[in-house]
Design a protein around this motif. Structure first.
Motif, mmCIF file in Angstrom:
data_model
loop_
_atom_site.group_PDB
_atom_site.id
_atom_site.type_symbol
_atom_site.label_atom_id
_atom_site.label_comp_id
_atom_site.label_asym_id
_atom_site.label_seq_id
_atom_site.Cartn_x
_atom_site.Cartn_y
_atom_site.Cartn_z
ATOM 1 N N MET A 1 0.822 -1.199 0.000
ATOM 2 C CA MET A 1 0.000 0.000 0.000
ATOM 3 C C MET A 1 0.862 1.257 0.000
ATOM 4 O O MET A 1 0.516 2.230 -0.643
ATOM 5 C CB MET A 1 -0.939 -0.044 1.211
ATOM 6 C CG MET A 1 -1.936 1.057 1.227
ATOM 7 S SD MET A 1 -3.128 0.812 -0.090
ATOM 8 C CE MET A 1 -4.286 2.037 0.280
ATOM 9 N N VAL B 1 2.043 2.108 -3.499
ATOM 10 C CA VAL B 1 0.991 2.707 -4.331
ATOM 11 C C VAL B 1 0.812 4.180 -3.969
ATOM 12 O O VAL B 1 0.705 5.042 -4.856
ATOM 13 C CB VAL B 1 -0.332 1.934 -4.176
ATOM 14 C CG1 VAL B 1 -1.461 2.646 -4.888
ATOM 15 C CG2 VAL B 1 -0.182 0.517 -4.677
ATOM 16 N N THR C 1 0.657 6.965 5.192
ATOM 17 C CA THR C 1 1.904 6.194 5.304
ATOM 18 C C THR C 1 2.574 6.376 6.660
ATOM 19 O O THR C 1 3.466 5.623 7.001
ATOM 20 C CB THR C 1 2.911 6.610 4.209
ATOM 21 O OG1 THR C 1 3.248 7.988 4.354
ATOM 22 C CG2 THR C 1 2.324 6.344 2.833
#
Length: 84
Positions: free
Chosen positions: A1, A4, A83
């Motif tokens: 993830m 991305v 993040t």
């Protein structure tokens, strides 16, 4: 993830750079006549045109690149918060 999200952030940053280059080239020649200028026009116009239609011109200036820039700042901040 995280990969991305990092890729999306880079794409947004590259697009903002393309918009900035288009703005600079627009001061030199407002309508694209060669293929170099046409590239920046074709890539950025699908995003700038709807914003331009929604916003009025202020003193003859097109504010759509500024709106794209502000939206990119907010979007990258939101994406990067995922993040952390």
């Amino acid at each position: 993830m995280i990969l991305v999200i990092g890729l999306l952030v880079w794409i947004i940053r590259i697009f903002v750079l393309l918009v900035f280059i288009r703005v600079l080239l627009g001061w030199i020649s407002p309508y694209p006549r060669n293929s170099f200028m046409r590239f920046f026009w074709v890539v950025t116009e699908p995003v700038l045109a709807p914003i331009r239609r929604a916003l009025p011109y202020v003193g003859g200036f097109d504010l759509s690149p500024l709106v794209v820039w502000l939206a990119a700042i907010i979007l990258t901040a939101v994406l990067q918060s995922f993040t952390a």
